[in-house]
Write an enzyme that holds these catalytic residues in place. Structure first.
Site, PDB file in Angstrom:
ATOM      1  N   TYR A  20      38.902 -38.154 -16.906  1.00 33.20           N
ATOM      2  CA  TYR A  20      38.384 -38.385 -18.254  1.00 33.20           C
ATOM      3  C   TYR A  20      38.817 -37.236 -19.142  1.00 33.20           C
ATOM      4  CZ  TYR A  20      34.930 -39.081 -22.020  1.00 33.20           C
ATOM      5  OH  TYR A  20      34.308 -39.276 -23.226  1.00 33.20           O
ATOM      6  N   ASP A  60      43.342 -30.232 -18.122  1.00 31.76           N
ATOM      7  CA  ASP A  60      42.059 -30.424 -18.777  1.00 31.76           C
ATOM      8  C   ASP A  60      41.003 -29.738 -17.920  1.00 31.76           C
ATOM      9  OD1 ASP A  60      39.688 -31.199 -19.846  1.00 31.76           O
ATOM     10  OD2 ASP A  60      40.224 -33.310 -20.096  1.00 31.76           O
ATOM     11  N   LYS A  78      32.597 -27.440 -22.862  1.00 30.30           N
ATOM     12  CA  LYS A  78      31.412 -27.222 -22.026  1.00 30.30           C
ATOM     13  C   LYS A  78      31.007 -25.742 -21.927  1.00 30.30           C
ATOM     14  CE  LYS A  78      31.633 -31.776 -20.307  1.00 30.30           C
ATOM     15  NZ  LYS A  78      32.620 -32.675 -19.735  1.00 30.30           N
TER      16      LYS A  78
HETATM   17  C1  LIG Z   1      33.387 -33.645 -20.771  1.00 32.76           C
HETATM   18  C2  LIG Z   1      34.845 -33.746 -20.682  1.00 32.76           C
HETATM   19  C3  LIG Z   1      35.651 -34.005 -21.797  1.00 32.76           C
HETATM   20  C4  LIG Z   1      35.081 -34.382 -23.123  1.00 32.76           C
HETATM   21  O1  LIG Z   1      34.330 -33.374 -23.696  1.00 32.76           O
HETATM   22  P1  LIG Z   1      33.267 -33.752 -24.841  1.00 32.76           P
HETATM   23  O2  LIG Z   1      32.755 -32.430 -25.277  1.00 32.76           O
HETATM   24  O3  LIG Z   1      32.253 -34.631 -24.204  1.00 32.76           O
HETATM   25  O4  LIG Z   1      34.023 -34.451 -25.912  1.00 32.76           O
HETATM   26  C5  LIG Z   1      37.017 -33.956 -21.649  1.00 32.76           C
HETATM   27  N1  LIG Z   1      37.578 -33.679 -20.451  1.00 32.76           N
HETATM   28  C6  LIG Z   1      36.841 -33.433 -19.362  1.00 32.76           C
HETATM   29  C7  LIG Z   1      37.511 -33.100 -18.084  1.00 32.76           C
HETATM   30  C8  LIG Z   1      35.452 -33.486 -19.439  1.00 32.76           C
HETATM   31  O5  LIG Z   1      34.735 -33.307 -18.330  1.00 32.76           O
END
Ligand SMILES: *Cc1c(COP(=O)(O)O)cnc(C)c1O
Length: 429
Positions: free
Chosen positions: A144, A240, A268
């Site tokens: 994601y 990511d 995060k």
């Molecule tokens: C949570 C997450 C996102 C998205 O971040 P948001 O702050 O919710 O937009 C993107 N990539 C990864 C790997 C994530 O865990």
């Protein structure tokens, strides 16, 4: 467990907020329950509006590695608020946070702060397309990267051929520009590159530690292979690390594996519980971003002083107090206890853990990619989730979300979690 007020508030919320929530998984839909409305949280605990207390393993979905309302983080936010909540002008905190990020990631020379992980990934992809002057992006099933259109595409029935949008509203025109491969399957990636798409791929974006199909650990050769293919074909490798950044170590998984990503997405933890994202990488790439270069990306609240203050306070504690060792020990103890419980109960559950992240998959299979993750029995998870809630443990309300331990969880919490699992599985099995 009383949930009258939560139920009442959920009904009220549903009238004016789609599904009653501002992010879908919060609605408890996949566990078929009513979400808890939280009144307050402290340390390892959350308290709902009905007066129940829970050991929290959601950790706001990753940011709260120090636990809830850590005193030093709260103090930093209070202090920042007294000096103004937003300037729309540069301030010193932005430099501090940027320096901490660049110091922690050898592959990041320059970094741009944004407001969410979604924004970070979306902007990194635009930048990669501009830098390479190519359009195609490769991603992996089960990873994601936020909710930008480019990422809301999943593999079609013929994997590696055409994809399909995972959401209405995503233009069909985008389908051809997103190639979806299987996580941990280097051969499938190599095949796509060698069959001619290699010259068209702007970037591979990957969660080096996959945390959005439950926790799936990477095959290290897979990640090294991605690096090699990108280098060979002039594509950029985007890591990511929105979840793994500052979760697996002070830095990212790339530090531990000694892999240089071309671009890295963060979020995060770097916001300490406030909305922050970031993307960074090699100087020559980052210098394409406006106003230095032509690639447009902006944000009214980017670099927000409160958010930046929370991030700096969090990173300082992580850097200076060797939190990771303690976290790893507690997490290891929890895993060991859980494995004993599973042996005693004979429950068919696959445990994936790395550091303070873990998942319990209700399957007899080893979970190494999206397909094997999907072999998990969501109905069993649903019962498990409800049972754990009764025992006072707040798990993620989905089989495919990761559990997080924080520095605020102590040995006693770990013991209580293991006991709760024992009780719930013994009722069920
Ligand atoms: C949570 C997450 C996102 C998205 O971040 P948001 O702050 O919710 O937009 C993107 N990539 C990864 C790997 C994530 O865990």
């Amino acid at each position: 467990m009383n949930s009258n007020k939560s139920q009442q508030l959920f009904e009220q919320a549903k009238l004016i907020i789609p599904g009653g929530v501002n992010s879908p998984v919060r609605a408890f839909k996949s566990v078929g329950m009513t979400p808890l409305f939280i009144e307050k949280a402290a340390g390892s605990r959350v308290f709902d509006v009905d007066g129940n207390e829970y050991i929290d393993l959601v950790g706001s979905w990753g940011p709260l590695i120090l636990g809830h309302s850590h005193p030093q983080v709260v103090e930093a936010i209070q202090k920042a608020a007294l000096a103004g909540t937003s300037y729309g002008a540069p301030h010193y905190g932005e430099i501090q946070l940027a320096e901490m990020i660049c110091d922690a990631f050898p592959s990041i020379d320059k970094v741009r702060l944004v407001n969410s992980g979604t924004e970070a990934a979306m902007s990194a992809v635009r930048l990669a397309r501009a830098f390479t002057e190519r359009d195609k992006i490769m991603k992996f099933a089960g990873c994601y990267h936020g909710h930008a259109d480019t990422f809301l595409i999943q593999a079609g029935s013929g994997l590696l051929t055409g994809g399909v949008p995972t959401s209405p509203g995503v233009p069909a025109a985008l389908i051809n520009d997103t190639i979806v491969c299987r996580y941990n399957d280097l051969d499938s990636v190599r095949a796509v590159f060698e069959e001619g798409s290699g010259q068209e791929i702007a970037a591979i974006i990957v969660e080096p530690m996959a945390g959005n199909m439950g926790l799936v650990l990477p095959d290290i050769e897979f990640l090294y292979g991605l690096r090699e293919l990108c280098t060979e074909y002039g594509s950029l490798l985007i890591f990511d690390e929105v979840i793994s950044g500052f979760r697996v170590t002070y830095g990212g998984l790339q530090n531990l594996l000694d892999i240089e990503a071309d671009l890295t997405c963060l979020g995060k933890i770097i916001g300490g519980g406030l909305p922050v994202g970031a993307y960074g990488g090699r100087r020559e790439i980052m210098d394409l971003i406006a106003p230095e270069g032509p690639v447009y990306q902006a944000g009214t609240l980017s670099g927000n002083p409160l958010a930046v203050a929370a991030g700096i306070a969090t990173l300082k504690i992580l850097r200076d107090e060797s939190c990771y060792d303690r976290l790893d020990v507690n997490s290891y103890v929890l895993e060991t206890r859980l494995r004993t419980v599973l042996e005693e109960t004979g429950a068919e559950i696959a445990i994936n853990r790395y550091g303070s992240m873990f998942s319990l998959f209700f399957t007899g299979e080893e979970v190494t990619d999206y397909e094997s993750a999907m072999s998990a029995d969501v109905n069993k998870y649903r019962n498990f989730f409800a049972g754990m809630l009764k025992q006072g443990v707040y798990l993620p309300p989905s089989q495919f979300e990761v559990c997080f331990l924080s520095c605020a969880h102590n040995e006693e919490d770990v013991e209580k979690i293991a006991e709760a699992v024992w009780c719930v599985l013994n009722d069920q099995v």
